[in-house]
Scaffold this motif. Sequence first.
Motif, PDB file in Angstrom:
ATOM      1  N   ARG A  77       0.825  -1.212   0.000  1.00 46.33           N
ATOM      2  CA  ARG A  77       0.000   0.000   0.000  1.00 46.33           C
ATOM      3  C   ARG A  77       0.857   1.260   0.000  1.00 46.33           C
ATOM      4  O   ARG A  77       0.384   2.332  -0.370  1.00 46.33           O
ATOM      5  CB  ARG A  77      -0.947   0.038   1.215  1.00 46.33           C
ATOM      6  N   ASP A  97      -0.582   4.309  -2.168  1.00 44.19           N
ATOM      7  CA  ASP A  97      -1.932   4.163  -2.695  1.00 44.19           C
ATOM      8  C   ASP A  97      -2.873   5.171  -2.042  1.00 44.19           C
ATOM      9  O   ASP A  97      -2.588   5.711  -0.968  1.00 44.19           O
ATOM     10  CB  ASP A  97      -2.485   2.763  -2.388  1.00 44.19           C
ATOM     11  N   MET A 141      -4.330   7.514   2.151  1.00 51.17           N
ATOM     12  CA  MET A 141      -4.205   6.241   2.840  1.00 51.17           C
ATOM     13  C   MET A 141      -4.080   6.428   4.353  1.00 51.17           C
ATOM     14  O   MET A 141      -3.424   7.353   4.833  1.00 51.17           O
ATOM     15  CB  MET A 141      -2.978   5.499   2.306  1.00 51.17           C
TER      16      MET A 141
END
Length: 436
Positions: free
Chosen positions: A275, A298, A306
């Motif tokens: 991520r 991300d 995030m």
Amino acid sequence: MASFIIEGGRRLTGEIVPQGAKNEALQVICATLLTSEPVRIKNIPDISDVNNQIRLLEDVGVKVTRNAPGDFTFQADEVNMEYVQSDEFLARCTKLRGSVMLIGPMIARFGRAMVAKPGGDKIGRRRLDTHFLGIQKLGAKFDYDIRRGVYDIHAGRLCGTYMLLDEASVTGTANIIMASVLAMGTTTIYNAACEPYIQQLCHLLNRMGANISGIASNLLTIVGVDSLHGAAHTVLPDMIEVGSFIGMAAMVGDGISIKNVSYDNLGIIPYTFSRLGVQVLRHGDDLFIPRHDHYEIDSFLDGSFMTLSDAPWPGLTPDLLSVLLVVATQAKGTVLIHQKMFESRLFFVDKLIDMGAQIILCDPHRAVVVGHDHQIRLRGGRMTSPDIRAGIALLIAAMSADGTSRISNIEQIDRGYENIESRLTALGACIKRVEE
């Protein structure tokens, strides 16, 4: 006191093997008190917290045989319960948090245990209510000696019961499991922690003759037995060290292989690094982290930035949030790090801000990291390791920084990471240990 002197900017390459899991080792070593027969445990990490726990067991009369590096046999056939009540023993327990896991096996087998407030990382309040309430439900009595600051715990044979834990405490669950295996009748533990290390403890106890079902779930059923016998056990690789090496490889790696990681027991860790834009490539039971000149955080599907937060297993372990925060400082994008479980664990970020990181500490639990995308390098500096996990995070930051850094109080890092400077130097790092 000792320090690390780190020359930043070195690229690392090669292979590294994670040590045995610290948290599992502390639990299974205590479980050897539940039988008078020999219990052999392999892959025990050579770190100060575990070594101090082993010495503590030796001092209470457990016979400890070192078969090979990381390979020990424990036999608790002549435990000295008088020493357990001594001021010397209790003073040592205050310096070692793992000592709290002696309560369960001692009260189960010997009907007596004493505990002072244990030591450990200074990362906020770490209450023992779950341990005490669970063991009380099994029939133990707690008397507090206000003069000595000590709990005297005593019981006849414990009796199985149903309990719903107020929190899914890992050490609390371990303590209650160890107390329950010799109790009369059936114990049901709901909201039990179910980390791989708890699963490993249960598997060892079953090999010793216990009757535990529901392993890997948060609902454990334990049918008490009259006695346990010897067994053999191998400790898992340390998932926290694996995660630390992933973060290190993303920041300063030129291609690093992490060997024999027990991938199926890593849970959400590889996904969490992904991520942040970090590539984690699996090759069987090994991981390969390629060089990252650029990695991008991300966003959520709705476009919001995030958030990474800790949670009980199978959620993200809180022990890796410090490393993830450091990795995010050189990513492209913004991430909120939310440390829910400990209110003091993010206070090391001021040291990263001094190194040039763009971090907003919102409150004791939340920090917003704005990544530099390698456009601004961290600067070397002087810092102090406040706890094990912040210590390794600061070490990774120093390895990626321009210039030379000095990290003091590295005894904190030694508590959780085995011979870390030599292992990283073998990959190309420049880290020197100096005495202050």
